[in-house]
Design a protein around this motif. Structure first.
Motif, PDB file in Angstrom:
ATOM      1  N   ALA A  45     -32.037  34.295  63.876  1.00 11.85           N
ATOM      2  CA  ALA A  45     -31.940  34.585  64.729  1.00 11.85           C
ATOM      3  C   ALA A  45     -31.767  35.978  64.320  1.00 11.85           C
ATOM      4  O   ALA A  45     -31.745  37.325  64.545  1.00 11.85           O
ATOM      5  CB  ALA A  45     -30.127  34.005  65.396  1.00 11.85           C
ATOM      6  N   LEU A  46     -31.265  36.440  63.223  1.00  8.82           N
ATOM      7  CA  LEU A  46     -30.810  37.445  61.993  1.00  8.82           C
ATOM      8  C   LEU A  46     -32.557  38.101  61.837  1.00  8.82           C
ATOM      9  O   LEU A  46     -32.833  38.965  61.745  1.00  8.82           O
ATOM     10  CB  LEU A  46     -30.587  37.297  60.757  1.00  8.82           C
ATOM     11  CG  LEU A  46     -28.592  37.107  61.068  1.00  8.82           C
ATOM     12  CD1 LEU A  46     -28.010  35.640  59.066  1.00  8.82           C
ATOM     13  CD2 LEU A  46     -28.431  38.278  60.927  1.00  8.82           C
ATOM     14  N   ARG A  47     -33.329  37.151  61.566  1.00  7.95           N
ATOM     15  CA  ARG A  47     -34.662  38.037  61.256  1.00  7.95           C
ATOM     16  C   ARG A  47     -35.246  38.060  62.396  1.00  7.95           C
ATOM     17  O   ARG A  47     -35.684  39.531  62.888  1.00  7.95           O
ATOM     18  CB  ARG A  47     -35.802  36.251  61.286  1.00  7.95           C
ATOM     19  CG  ARG A  47     -35.812  36.032  59.658  1.00  7.95           C
ATOM     20  CD  ARG A  47     -37.360  35.228  58.948  1.00  7.95           C
ATOM     21  NE  ARG A  47     -36.839  34.232  59.666  1.00  7.95           N
ATOM     22  CZ  ARG A  47     -36.331  32.910  59.213  1.00  7.95           C
ATOM     23  NH1 ARG A  47     -35.687  33.265  57.853  1.00  7.95           N
ATOM     24  NH2 ARG A  47     -35.941  32.069  59.781  1.00  7.95           N
ATOM     25  N   ALA A  48     -34.478  37.742  63.481  1.00  4.13           N
ATOM     26  CA  ALA A  48     -35.113  38.060  65.075  1.00  4.13           C
ATOM     27  C   ALA A  48     -34.321  39.836  65.325  1.00  4.13           C
ATOM     28  O   ALA A  48     -35.043  40.742  66.200  1.00  4.13           O
ATOM     29  CB  ALA A  48     -35.045  37.022  66.882  1.00  4.13           C
ATOM     30  N   ALA A  51     -36.068  41.849  63.296  1.00  5.64           N
ATOM     31  CA  ALA A  51     -37.530  42.858  63.457  1.00  5.64           C
ATOM     32  C   ALA A  51     -36.696  44.158  64.607  1.00  5.64           C
ATOM     33  O   ALA A  51     -37.365  44.953  65.019  1.00  5.64           O
ATOM     34  CB  ALA A  51     -37.790  41.175  64.422  1.00  5.64           C
ATOM     35  N   THR A  52     -35.561  44.137  65.491  1.00  7.80           N
ATOM     36  CA  THR A  52     -35.994  44.284  66.495  1.00  7.80           C
ATOM     37  C   THR A  52     -35.526  45.758  66.019  1.00  7.80           C
ATOM     38  O   THR A  52     -35.362  46.541  66.735  1.00  7.80           O
ATOM     39  CB  THR A  52     -34.731  43.788  67.508  1.00  7.80           C
ATOM     40  OG1 THR A  52     -35.295  42.074  67.990  1.00  7.80           O
ATOM     41  CG2 THR A  52     -34.231  44.566  68.505  1.00  7.80           C
ATOM     42  N   VAL A  53     -34.077  45.622  64.944  1.00  3.72           N
ATOM     43  CA  VAL A  53     -33.801  46.514  64.759  1.00  3.72           C
ATOM     44  C   VAL A  53     -34.553  47.555  63.779  1.00  3.72           C
ATOM     45  O   VAL A  53     -34.708  48.525  63.606  1.00  3.72           O
ATOM     46  CB  VAL A  53     -31.946  47.042  64.076  1.00  3.72           C
ATOM     47  CG1 VAL A  53     -31.974  47.897  62.990  1.00  3.72           C
ATOM     48  CG2 VAL A  53     -30.771  45.794  64.313  1.00  3.72           C
ATOM     49  N   THR A  54     -35.535  47.000  62.993  1.00  7.81           N
ATOM     50  CA  THR A  54     -36.661  47.343  62.233  1.00  7.81           C
ATOM     51  C   THR A  54     -37.387  48.491  63.609  1.00  7.81           C
ATOM     52  O   THR A  54     -37.763  49.576  62.926  1.00  7.81           O
ATOM     53  CB  THR A  54     -37.448  46.783  61.404  1.00  7.81           C
ATOM     54  OG1 THR A  54     -36.235  46.286  60.616  1.00  7.81           O
ATOM     55  CG2 THR A  54     -38.822  47.347  60.274  1.00  7.81           C
ATOM     56  N   THR A  59     -38.812  54.049  65.713  1.00  6.17           N
ATOM     57  CA  THR A  59     -39.050  54.900  66.712  1.00  6.17           C
ATOM     58  C   THR A  59     -37.680  55.806  66.596  1.00  6.17           C
ATOM     59  O   THR A  59     -38.816  56.641  66.904  1.00  6.17           O
ATOM     60  CB  THR A  59     -39.116  53.703  67.652  1.00  6.17           C
ATOM     61  OG1 THR A  59     -39.346  52.550  68.526  1.00  6.17           O
ATOM     62  CG2 THR A  59     -38.774  55.216  69.867  1.00  6.17           C
ATOM     63  N   LEU A  60     -37.007  55.721  66.139  1.00  7.80           N
ATOM     64  CA  LEU A  60     -35.791  57.115  65.980  1.00  7.80           C
ATOM     65  C   LEU A  60     -36.901  57.555  64.637  1.00  7.80           C
ATOM     66  O   LEU A  60     -36.242  59.557  64.721  1.00  7.80           O
ATOM     67  CB  LEU A  60     -35.382  56.424  65.273  1.00  7.80           C
ATOM     68  CG  LEU A  60     -33.623  56.143  66.905  1.00  7.80           C
ATOM     69  CD1 LEU A  60     -32.872  55.701  66.387  1.00  7.80           C
ATOM     70  CD2 LEU A  60     -33.675  56.824  67.996  1.00  7.80           C
TER      71      LEU A  60
END
Length: 115
Positions: A45-48, A51-54, A59-60
């Motif tokens: 879950a932390l890896r997922a 990946a989302t936060v990265t 994008t930012l």
């Protein structure tokens, strides 16, 4: 030796100690297995989430890079416009004064008559 081992296994206290040790080991093994499974699930879950936060951070960062490029372009354009404004101001200040009236009397009368 075989007789001593047989006596040990038939002794109720020794048999009880062996069973308690085996049950404790089984419980400890089960607890360790559950903890490892939970840790693996949390790690996935932390890896997922990472990946989302990265992806959001990338994008930012791309947006920030675009804004920085636009800001640099605007600064260069503003500097160029300031040069032109300064050149115009210097041309205005270098223009000699006109001691004559801007409009003659006939032109001033014509302008006053316009309503």
């Amino acid at each position: 030796m075989l007789k001593a081992l047989g006596t040990l296994l038939l002794d109720p206290v020794a048999l009880l100690l062996v069973l308690v040790a085996a049950a404790g080991g089984a419980l400890w093994g089960r607890h360790s297995g559950e903890a490892a499974a939970t840790a693996r699930c949390e790690a996935g879950a932390l890896r997922a989430q990472l990946a989302t936060v990265t992806a959001a951070r990338n994008t930012l960062q791309a947006r920030l890079d675009t804004l920085a490029t636009l800001a640099a372009s605007d600064a260069a354009r503003a500097a160029e416009a300031a040069k032109v404004d300064n050149a115009n101001a210097q041309a205005v200040h270098a223009t000699p004064q006109n001691p004559r009236a801007c409009l003659d009397a006939d032109a001033a009368r014509r302008l006053r008559s316009i309503r």
